[in-house]
Design a protein around this motif. Structure first.
Motif, PDB file in Angstrom:
ATOM      1  N   GLY A   1    -117.906 -39.287 -80.174  1.00 14.20           N
ATOM      2  CA  GLY A   1    -118.978 -39.719 -79.286  1.00 14.20           C
ATOM      3  C   GLY A   1    -119.942 -38.622 -78.918  1.00 14.20           C
ATOM      4  O   GLY A   1    -120.593 -38.686 -77.870  1.00 14.20           O
ATOM      5  N   SER A   2    -120.073 -37.617 -79.773  1.00 14.32           N
ATOM      6  CA  SER A   2    -121.017 -36.518 -79.534  1.00 14.32           C
ATOM      7  C   SER A   2    -122.340 -36.817 -80.219  1.00 14.32           C
ATOM      8  O   SER A   2    -122.380 -37.534 -81.224  1.00 14.32           O
ATOM      9  CB  SER A   2    -120.458 -35.195 -80.075  1.00 14.32           C
ATOM     10  N   GLY A   3    -123.408 -36.245 -79.713  1.00 17.65           N
ATOM     11  CA  GLY A   3    -124.691 -36.350 -80.374  1.00 17.65           C
ATOM     12  C   GLY A   3    -124.797 -35.315 -81.480  1.00 17.65           C
ATOM     13  O   GLY A   3    -123.938 -34.431 -81.621  1.00 17.65           O
ATOM     14  N   PHE A   4    -125.847 -35.423 -82.267  1.00 19.11           N
ATOM     15  CA  PHE A   4    -126.125 -34.444 -83.323  1.00 19.11           C
ATOM     16  C   PHE A   4    -127.601 -34.108 -83.262  1.00 19.11           C
ATOM     17  O   PHE A   4    -128.455 -35.004 -83.222  1.00 19.11           O
ATOM     18  CB  PHE A   4    -125.783 -35.011 -84.704  1.00 19.11           C
ATOM     19  N   ILE A   5    -127.908 -32.817 -83.241  1.00 16.10           N
ATOM     20  CA  ILE A   5    -129.299 -32.369 -83.247  1.00 16.10           C
ATOM     21  C   ILE A   5    -129.502 -31.481 -84.464  1.00 16.10           C
ATOM     22  O   ILE A   5    -128.719 -30.558 -84.720  1.00 16.10           O
ATOM     23  CB  ILE A   5    -129.673 -31.656 -81.933  1.00 16.10           C
ATOM     24  N   ALA A   6    -130.525 -31.781 -85.253  1.00 14.81           N
ATOM     25  CA  ALA A   6    -130.763 -31.095 -86.517  1.00 14.81           C
ATOM     26  C   ALA A   6    -131.748 -29.947 -86.359  1.00 14.81           C
ATOM     27  O   ALA A   6    -132.781 -30.098 -85.705  1.00 14.81           O
ATOM     28  CB  ALA A   6    -131.304 -32.083 -87.547  1.00 14.81           C
TER      29      ALA A   6
ATOM     30  N   ALA B   1    -139.394 -37.585 -90.043  1.00 19.50           N
ATOM     31  CA  ALA B   1    -139.044 -38.992 -89.859  1.00 19.50           C
ATOM     32  C   ALA B   1    -137.780 -39.333 -90.639  1.00 19.50           C
ATOM     33  O   ALA B   1    -136.906 -40.063 -90.143  1.00 19.50           O
ATOM     34  CB  ALA B   1    -140.206 -39.885 -90.292  1.00 19.50           C
ATOM     35  N   TRP B   2    -137.670 -38.798 -91.870  1.00 21.14           N
ATOM     36  CA  TRP B   2    -136.476 -39.050 -92.698  1.00 21.14           C
ATOM     37  C   TRP B   2    -135.216 -38.534 -92.005  1.00 21.14           C
ATOM     38  O   TRP B   2    -134.172 -39.198 -92.016  1.00 21.14           O
ATOM     39  CB  TRP B   2    -136.660 -38.393 -94.056  1.00 21.14           C
ATOM     40  N   SER B   3    -135.299 -37.358 -91.388  1.00 23.32           N
ATOM     41  CA  SER B   3    -134.132 -36.783 -90.706  1.00 23.32           C
ATOM     42  C   SER B   3    -133.681 -37.636 -89.526  1.00 23.32           C
ATOM     43  O   SER B   3    -132.516 -37.569 -89.123  1.00 23.32           O
ATOM     44  CB  SER B   3    -134.448 -35.360 -90.228  1.00 23.32           C
ATOM     45  N   LEU B   4    -134.590 -38.428 -88.984  1.00 18.26           N
ATOM     46  CA  LEU B   4    -134.274 -39.275 -87.833  1.00 18.26           C
ATOM     47  C   LEU B   4    -133.876 -40.700 -88.223  1.00 18.26           C
ATOM     48  O   LEU B   4    -133.610 -41.528 -87.351  1.00 18.26           O
ATOM     49  CB  LEU B   4    -135.479 -39.333 -86.882  1.00 18.26           C
ATOM     50  N   ARG B   5    -133.829 -40.976 -89.528  1.00 16.86           N
ATOM     51  CA  ARG B   5    -133.559 -42.352 -89.949  1.00 16.86           C
ATOM     52  C   ARG B   5    -132.123 -42.765 -89.652  1.00 16.86           C
ATOM     53  O   ARG B   5    -131.823 -43.947 -89.512  1.00 16.86           O
ATOM     54  CB  ARG B   5    -133.828 -42.504 -91.456  1.00 16.86           C
ATOM     55  N   ASP B   6    -131.208 -41.789 -89.558  1.00 19.06           N
ATOM     56  CA  ASP B   6    -129.795 -42.043 -89.277  1.00 19.06           C
ATOM     57  C   ASP B   6    -129.604 -42.107 -87.771  1.00 19.06           C
ATOM     58  O   ASP B   6    -129.932 -41.155 -87.052  1.00 19.06           O
ATOM     59  CB  ASP B   6    -128.939 -40.917 -89.878  1.00 19.06           C
ATOM     60  N   SER B   7    -129.060 -43.204 -87.262  1.00 18.68           N
ATOM     61  CA  SER B   7    -128.920 -43.386 -85.812  1.00 18.68           C
ATOM     62  C   SER B   7    -127.972 -42.379 -85.178  1.00 18.68           C
ATOM     63  O   SER B   7    -127.974 -42.195 -83.958  1.00 18.68           O
ATOM     64  CB  SER B   7    -128.432 -44.811 -85.517  1.00 18.68           C
ATOM     65  N   ARG B   8    -127.156 -41.698 -85.994  1.00 21.06           N
ATOM     66  CA  ARG B   8    -126.247 -40.679 -85.454  1.00 21.06           C
ATOM     67  C   ARG B   8    -126.982 -39.388 -85.116  1.00 21.06           C
ATOM     68  O   ARG B   8    -126.427 -38.516 -84.431  1.00 21.06           O
ATOM     69  CB  ARG B   8    -125.120 -40.401 -86.448  1.00 21.06           C
ATOM     70  N   VAL B   9    -128.209 -39.244 -85.610  1.00 19.74           N
ATOM     71  CA  VAL B   9    -129.022 -38.056 -85.311  1.00 19.74           C
ATOM     72  C   VAL B   9    -129.801 -38.318 -84.027  1.00 19.74           C
ATOM     73  O   VAL B   9    -130.644 -39.211 -83.982  1.00 19.74           O
ATOM     74  CB  VAL B   9    -129.980 -37.730 -86.472  1.00 19.74           C
ATOM     75  N   THR B  10    -129.512 -37.535 -82.998  1.00 21.40           N
ATOM     76  CA  THR B  10    -130.142 -37.733 -81.696  1.00 21.40           C
ATOM     77  C   THR B  10    -131.563 -37.195 -81.666  1.00 21.40           C
ATOM     78  O   THR B  10    -132.480 -37.826 -81.141  1.00 21.40           O
ATOM     79  CB  THR B  10    -129.324 -37.019 -80.595  1.00 21.40           C
TER      80      THR B  10
END
Length: 321
Positions: free
Chosen positions: A203-208, A271-280
């Motif tokens: 349940g952790s977020g992910f920041i790229a 935008a591509w990096s944010l397409r995955d809902s697991r990426v906060t």
């Protein structure tokens, strides 16, 4: 600005955050740094990401951010999420590097002093240190929260197995890992198979960070290596020989797709990096206000069709950087 909840927590982060790794130290234009930070906040970028060793020289990004915060945004502290980290070399001697309790405690005290803050919203263990037991590092993070020096804790640059071990410990101490920070871009998709399943499990977020692969996923290198680019800097992390003709050829084809979408190459890559809902959120590191404005434009077109995603996958064909 659009915001997303960080994992299963109640904390929201902007989809685009501003990183101070480059261009905010004493060697950079202080006025431009001030303009970027203020403009970012005015556009709804509430999250500012720093580390103790950011500069150059190390520590100067924190000091400069603290001065800008005090002179320009002090009244808005409660509207901001400010993070810092410790883990890499900061000062000489046995206690200025690694992930020991001694180093982390000394580092956060120094970082708070440099920034002029009473607390950080998020404090990270910046890297896994094989010389230090995970339990020692995690207990230091737990105590940092309990001492009121940080509201949340995070991990960065930990291998998946050690991330899981660390998250279990933090969970047992009732100080869960809020977020994991890792490198992620079209040219680095390892997190999809390695760390994102772990953050999802806990349940952790992910920041790229480095969503533009240090500028390669822009139009900057389409016609050679510019003199002022990161690849042209002999002291930089990106080397000229990494910017191969094959890699540039892929970016050229991706750029054609971006144009059809009405975006720049950089906008599409973010935008591509944010397409995955697991990426906060994604952290952008900009050189000036114009670059920041361009990066923020990516939020105007986040949707990808199935055909577009399949085309991107075929162009990339497993390419890494």
């Amino acid at each position: 600005m659009k915001y997303a909840f960080c994992g299963k927590s109640g904390l929201q982060l902007p989809l685009i955050s501003l990183g101070l790794w480059h261009n905010f130290g004493s060697a950079s234009d202080k006025r431009e740094a001030r303009n970027m930070i203020v403009h970012a906040f005015e556009q709804g970028v509430t999250h500012f990401d720093i580390a103790n060793n950011y500069g150059p020289p190390p520590g100067s990004a924190e000091s400069n951010f603290g001065e800008i915060l005090k002179s320009e945004l002090a009244a808005h502290r409660d509207e901001m999420i400010i993070s810092s980290k410790a883990g890499y070399l900061m000062w000489d001697g046995p206690y200025g590097n690694g992930s020991s309790r001694k180093y982390l405690m000394a580092s956060i005290n120094q970082s708070l002093k440099r920034t002029g803050l009473d607390y950080f919203d998020i404090f990270y263990s910046h890297r896994y240190d094989p010389a230090t037991p995970v339990e020692e590092t995690m207990q230091a993070l737990v105590d940092i929260v309990r001492q009121g020096k940080a509201l949340y804790v995070g991990l960065s640059n930990y291998p998946p197995d050690k991330s899981r071990e660390a998250m279990v410990y933090l969970q047992e101490q009732h100080v869960p890992c809020l977020i994991y920070q890792g490198k992620y871009s079209m040219f680095n998709r390892q997190p999809e198979q390695e760390i994102l399943p772990v953050t999802d499990e806990f349940g952790s977020g992910f920041i790229a960070f480095s969503p533009l692969a240090q500028g390669v996923l822009t139009d900057k290198y389409l016609n050679g290596i510019p003199e002022q680019s990161r690849a042209a800097d002999p002291a930089g992390f990106l080397r000229k020989e990494q910017v191969t003709d094959a890699l540039v050829g892929k970016v050229r084809r991706l750029n054609e797709l971006a144009r059809k979408r009405g975006q720049s190459m950089a906008e599409m890559a973010i935008a591509w990096s944010l397409r995955d809902s697991r990426v906060t959120s994604v952290i952008v590191g900009t050189r000036n206000v114009k670059q920041l404005q361009d990066n923020l434009q990516s939020l105007n077109h986040l949707h990808f069709t199935t055909d577009e995603l399949e085309l991107i996958d075929s162009i990339l064909d497993g390419a890494t950087l």
